[in-house]
Structure formats: C-alpha cells, structure tokens
Design an enzyme around this catalytic site. Structure first.
Site, PDB file in Angstrom:
ATOM      1  N   GLU A 110       0.814  -1.234   0.000  1.00 30.61           N
ATOM      2  CA  GLU A 110       0.000   0.000   0.000  1.00 30.61           C
ATOM      3  C   GLU A 110       0.844   1.279   0.000  1.00 30.61           C
ATOM      4  O   GLU A 110       0.647   2.179   0.817  1.00 30.61           O
ATOM      5  CB  GLU A 110      -0.983  -0.037   1.182  1.00 30.61           C
ATOM      6  CG  GLU A 110      -1.872  -1.273   1.123  1.00 30.61           C
ATOM      7  CD  GLU A 110      -2.892  -1.370   2.256  1.00 30.61           C
ATOM      8  OE1 GLU A 110      -2.869  -0.538   3.179  1.00 30.61           O
ATOM      9  OE2 GLU A 110      -3.733  -2.288   2.196  1.00 30.61           O
ATOM     10  N   ASN A 169       2.225  -4.772  -3.324  1.00 32.07           N
ATOM     11  CA  ASN A 169       0.838  -5.211  -3.150  1.00 32.07           C
ATOM     12  C   ASN A 169      -0.009  -4.004  -2.759  1.00 32.07           C
ATOM     13  O   ASN A 169       0.406  -3.179  -1.948  1.00 32.07           O
ATOM     14  CB  ASN A 169       0.856  -6.249  -2.006  1.00 32.07           C
ATOM     15  CG  ASN A 169      -0.420  -7.019  -1.825  1.00 32.07           C
ATOM     16  OD1 ASN A 169      -0.924  -7.615  -2.778  1.00 32.07           O
ATOM     17  ND2 ASN A 169      -0.958  -7.029  -0.611  1.00 32.07           N
ATOM     18  N   HIS A 196      -9.968  -6.182  -2.824  1.00 28.99           N
ATOM     19  CA  HIS A 196     -11.046  -6.034  -1.837  1.00 28.99           C
ATOM     20  C   HIS A 196     -12.172  -5.264  -2.536  1.00 28.99           C
ATOM     21  O   HIS A 196     -12.187  -4.034  -2.544  1.00 28.99           O
ATOM     22  CB  HIS A 196     -10.553  -5.273  -0.605  1.00 28.99           C
ATOM     23  CG  HIS A 196      -9.560  -6.030   0.204  1.00 28.99           C
ATOM     24  ND1 HIS A 196      -9.896  -7.187   0.881  1.00 28.99           N
ATOM     25  CD2 HIS A 196      -8.255  -5.812   0.459  1.00 28.99           C
ATOM     26  CE1 HIS A 196      -8.818  -7.645   1.511  1.00 28.99           C
ATOM     27  NE2 HIS A 196      -7.813  -6.837   1.271  1.00 28.99           N
ATOM     28  N   GLU A 226      -5.893 -10.733  -2.124  1.00 28.52           N
ATOM     29  CA  GLU A 226      -6.705 -10.611  -0.898  1.00 28.52           C
ATOM     30  C   GLU A 226      -8.186 -10.516  -1.264  1.00 28.52           C
ATOM     31  O   GLU A 226      -8.922  -9.686  -0.728  1.00 28.52           O
ATOM     32  CB  GLU A 226      -6.284  -9.357  -0.093  1.00 28.52           C
ATOM     33  CG  GLU A 226      -4.815  -9.318   0.241  1.00 28.52           C
ATOM     34  CD  GLU A 226      -4.411  -8.174   1.174  1.00 28.52           C
ATOM     35  OE1 GLU A 226      -5.296  -7.508   1.766  1.00 28.52           O
ATOM     36  OE2 GLU A 226      -3.197  -7.951   1.311  1.00 28.52           O
ATOM     37  N   ASP A 265     -11.944 -10.361  -1.702  1.00 26.36           N
ATOM     38  CA  ASP A 265     -13.273 -10.524  -1.112  1.00 26.36           C
ATOM     39  C   ASP A 265     -14.205  -9.558  -1.837  1.00 26.36           C
ATOM     40  O   ASP A 265     -13.758  -8.593  -2.452  1.00 26.36           O
ATOM     41  CB  ASP A 265     -13.317 -10.377   0.419  1.00 26.36           C
ATOM     42  CG  ASP A 265     -12.542  -9.220   1.004  1.00 26.36           C
ATOM     43  OD1 ASP A 265     -12.361  -8.201   0.311  1.00 26.36           O
ATOM     44  OD2 ASP A 265     -12.133  -9.322   2.189  1.00 26.36           O
TER      45      ASP A 265
HETATM   46  C1  XIL Z   1      -6.331  -7.061   7.834  1.00 21.43           C
HETATM   47  C2  XIL Z   1      -6.569  -8.310   8.671  1.00 21.43           C
HETATM   48  O1  XIL Z   1      -7.359  -9.225   7.950  1.00 21.43           O
HETATM   49  C3  XIL Z   1      -7.249  -7.920   9.977  1.00 21.43           C
HETATM   50  O2  XIL Z   1      -7.370  -9.053  10.814  1.00 21.43           O
HETATM   51  C4  XIL Z   1      -6.422  -6.847  10.681  1.00 21.43           C
HETATM   52  O3  XIL Z   1      -7.066  -6.452  11.855  1.00 21.43           O
HETATM   53  C5  XIL Z   1      -6.214  -5.657   9.765  1.00 21.43           C
HETATM   54  O4  XIL Z   1      -5.596  -6.098   8.568  1.00 21.43           O
HETATM   55  N1  XIL Z   1      -4.976  -5.028   3.359  1.00 21.43           N
HETATM   56  C6  XIL Z   1      -3.947  -5.820   3.792  1.00 21.43           C
HETATM   57  C7  XIL Z   1      -4.158  -6.760   4.899  1.00 21.43           C
HETATM   58  O5  XIL Z   1      -2.881  -5.820   3.169  1.00 21.43           O
HETATM   59  O6  XIL Z   1      -3.009  -6.931   5.677  1.00 21.43           O
HETATM   60  C8  XIL Z   1      -5.307  -6.361   5.780  1.00 21.43           C
HETATM   61  O7  XIL Z   1      -5.557  -7.404   6.707  1.00 21.43           O
HETATM   62  C9  XIL Z   1      -6.535  -6.062   4.944  1.00 21.43           C
HETATM   63  C10 XIL Z   1      -6.257  -4.922   3.995  1.00 21.43           C
END
Ligand code: XIL
Length: 349
Positions: free
Chosen positions: A161, A202, A238, A267, A269
């Site tokens: 990020e 990422n 996401h 990641e 969802d």
């Molecule tokens: C999230 C985890 O899933 C949570 O359990 C934690 O509290 C916060 O982080 N982007 C990312 C991940 O790169 O590391 C994050 O994971 C979600 C957003």
C-alpha cells in the site's frame, strides 16, 4: 490430484460432523468433487486463502483450509507488530504456526508483509527517526524476518500500500523519512535474504486501470530498468458491490505481464451492504466468476488468494460496519453461489 481429493473428503466429513449432519455419507456426496486447488492446478495456477492464528483452534475450519487450498497467507502473523514487537526482539510464534501449517498441509506460503504503514509496533511510530537510523531499523527487520522464513516462502509482499488513490506516494513513516528509494532498498534487502522468494508490491484499488495502478506500472518499469529485484504485483481485490466491478482488470493484468512481471489477486473478497439476499449473492458470484476468468486469461497471473474463505472469519464486518458476506463460504461453512461460480470459471462442468 488424489492428495487434495482425499483431504477434501476428510474436510467435508469434519464440517458435516460439526454441523450435526449424521445421515448423508460425505464420501457419497463429494468423492468425485475436486478442490479449488485441483481446478486451479489444471490451469497452472494456485488457489489460496488467508488465515489467522486465533481461528486455527477451529478444527472444522482448518480441515477445509487444509484441503481446498494449495497456498496460504498469514492475515496478521508476519506483520511488524507481531514479528518485531520490541526493537531487535523478534517473535516468530504467530508466523511459524502458519508456516508449519502450510508445510503439514503441503501448501505454499505467500508471506505478508514487510513494509507497511499499518500494524506497526509503538516503538517504531512513537518517536522521530533520522533517515540513517530508520534505514538501519528497516534493513535489520527485513533481513532478519526474510532469513527466518527462507526456504519456506513462495513469495513476499515486500511493500504494501505505497500509493494514494491519485497515484502520489503515500506519506508514510517510510516515505517521509527515507524518500521513495525505500522501496528499491526493501526489495534488494529481501532478495539478499532469500534469493528464491518472489518479491511483490501489493495494494488495493489497483484492479482497474487508473491513476493508482498507473503509478505501479511506472514504478515497476523504473525498478525493472534499474535491475531491482521485483517479480510481481499483487492486486488485493477487496471489492464491493456498491462500487462496481473493475472492468479493466484483465487489461491491467496484461500490461504488467508485458513488463515481465507476475501478477496475482492476493486478498480477494467481494463485500456487500448487509443483509445479503439472493440477488446480491448472485451478483457477487458473477464477480468471483469474472475475476477468476480474468486471471486465467492472462498467462502471468499466477493465482488467486481469498482473504480467508468463510464469512465467519472475514475482516469486513469489523472494518466496514454494515457490510459483509464477502467470501465464497457463509458463516456456517456452506458454499455460496460464488463458490460454484469460481468452479465454473475453471471450466468445471
Ligand atoms: C487485515 C486483517 O485481515 C485484519 O485481521 C487486521 O485487523 C487488519 O488487517 N490489506 C492488507 C491486509 O494488506 O493486511 C489487511 O488485513 C486487509 C487490507
């Protein structure tokens, strides 16, 4: 693969027992069903899931985690607050638990993450650093953690990020103190510590072509031109129904491939305003089908990871109040329409 199929039968049995279903034979219902990992493997891809330490005591959960997927990622266990809670004091307990699980279940590991602005320990954020001091702290962290996991890791999310939505650098501790060169430094140190790990940048909201993914495209071009060890770009994905599907995903993956880089959906969802209903779940299924197909259409898109597999352990409800139901299995571990849609994208009839 037989190995996966056997593990699936065991997993399904565990879920049925947990759900109190005593009558149907799980083997009857499922012994011909291949796992997502099997299906992905037929296309030369992996299918992974994030997981987190607290949920590993749930044996019905770990049964599916260990059978359906061939890659796992620690949701938190390898982040800085967990791995170096005090300066120079490293704690591998959470990360090792997940690395050990991957080994037990014959899975690969996407390690996550070395350089980020979130989930940092207080000792790092509660004081001022000179550039020399902070560079030394970052170098020690990366060399120590990457060495610790050397040989166990398929890929590392080295920097997470780094950009704002408009494509400017995010003003993190790292950027403000070290300037943009921290990214190349981090990649070089990670490569030095584990020359076989694939090294990724990422981020979220870089699925579509736009200012933020353009920033990665330009940075990746620069880094490659300078010979910096960068191997892949991770698109977190996401996604949220209310913001629309990133229609240029496939084009975007393809332009990174043409730079000679791997890409991965890291990641995934697809959240929605709650409550979920049949219509929203059907649209969600379409999105899972489409994003899987987009990855399959681009040769160097190496795999897909969902940010955990069941709504029971999704991070969404805690971080986006009023939203959820983002994963392919519901809270009772029942597959949702999205699960069938992914299988369909892999060409299962
Ligand atoms: C999230 C985890 O899933 C949570 O359990 C934690 O509290 C916060 O982080 N982007 C990312 C991940 O790169 O590391 C994050 O994971 C979600 C957003």
């Amino acid at each position: 693969m037989r190995k996966h199929r056997l593990r699936l039968v065991v997993a399904v049995a565990a879920v049925l027992v947990a759900a109190g279903a005593g009558t149907a034979s799980p083997a009857q219902a499922h012994d011909t069903q291949s796992t997502l990992a099997d299906l992905a493997e037929r296309h030369g891809r992996y299918f992974g899931s994030a997981t987190d330490n607290p949920e590993l005591t749930d044996t019905a959960y770990t049964a599916v985690l260990g059978s359906e997927f061939d890659m796992i990622t620690p949701g938190n266990g390898m982040k800085w607050y967990a791995s170096e809670p005090e300066p120079g004091v490293f704690d591998w307990s959470a990360g090792d638990e997940i690395a050990d699980l991957a080994r037990r279940d014959h899975q690969r590991l996407r390690a996550h993450t070395l350089v980020w602005h979130n989930q940092l320990p207080g000792w790092l954020t509660d004081r001022e650093w000179t550039a020399d001091e902070l560079r030394a702290v970052l170098k020690r962290h990366i060399l120590t953690e990457v060495r610790h996991y050397r040989g166990k890791v398929y890929s590392w999310d080295v920097v997470n990020e780094a950009f704002n939505e408009d494509g400017t650098y995010r003003e993190t501790l790292w950027y403000k103190t070290l300037g943009p060169g921290y990214i190349a430094d981090a990649l070089r140190w990670a490569h030095q510590a584990d020359p076989h790990a694939k090294l990724y940048l990422n981020d979220y909201n870089i699925e579509a072509v736009g200012p933020k993914s353009d920033a990665y495209y330009r940075l990746a071009q620069d880094l490659r031109a300078q010979g910096v060890p960068l191997h892949g770009i991770g698109l977190q994905a996401h996604l949220a129904l209310q913001y629309g599907y990133p229609a240029t995903l496939e084009d975007n993956l393809r332009r990174f491939s043409r730079l000679g880089l791997d890409t991965a959906l890291t990641e995934v969802d697809v959240r929605m305003p709650l409550p979920a209903d049949a219509e929203k779940l059907a649209e969600q299924a379409d999105w899972y089908r489409d994003l899987t197909a987009a990855c399959l259409a681009v040769r160097r898109c190496v795999g897909i990871t969902v940010w955990d597999w069941t709504d029971k352990y999704s991070w969404i409800p805690a971080f986006f109040p009023g939203e959820g139901a983002a994963l392919p299995w519901d809270e009772e571990f029942r597959p949702k329409p999205a699960y069938a849609a992914i299988r369909q994208a892999f060409g299962e009839r």
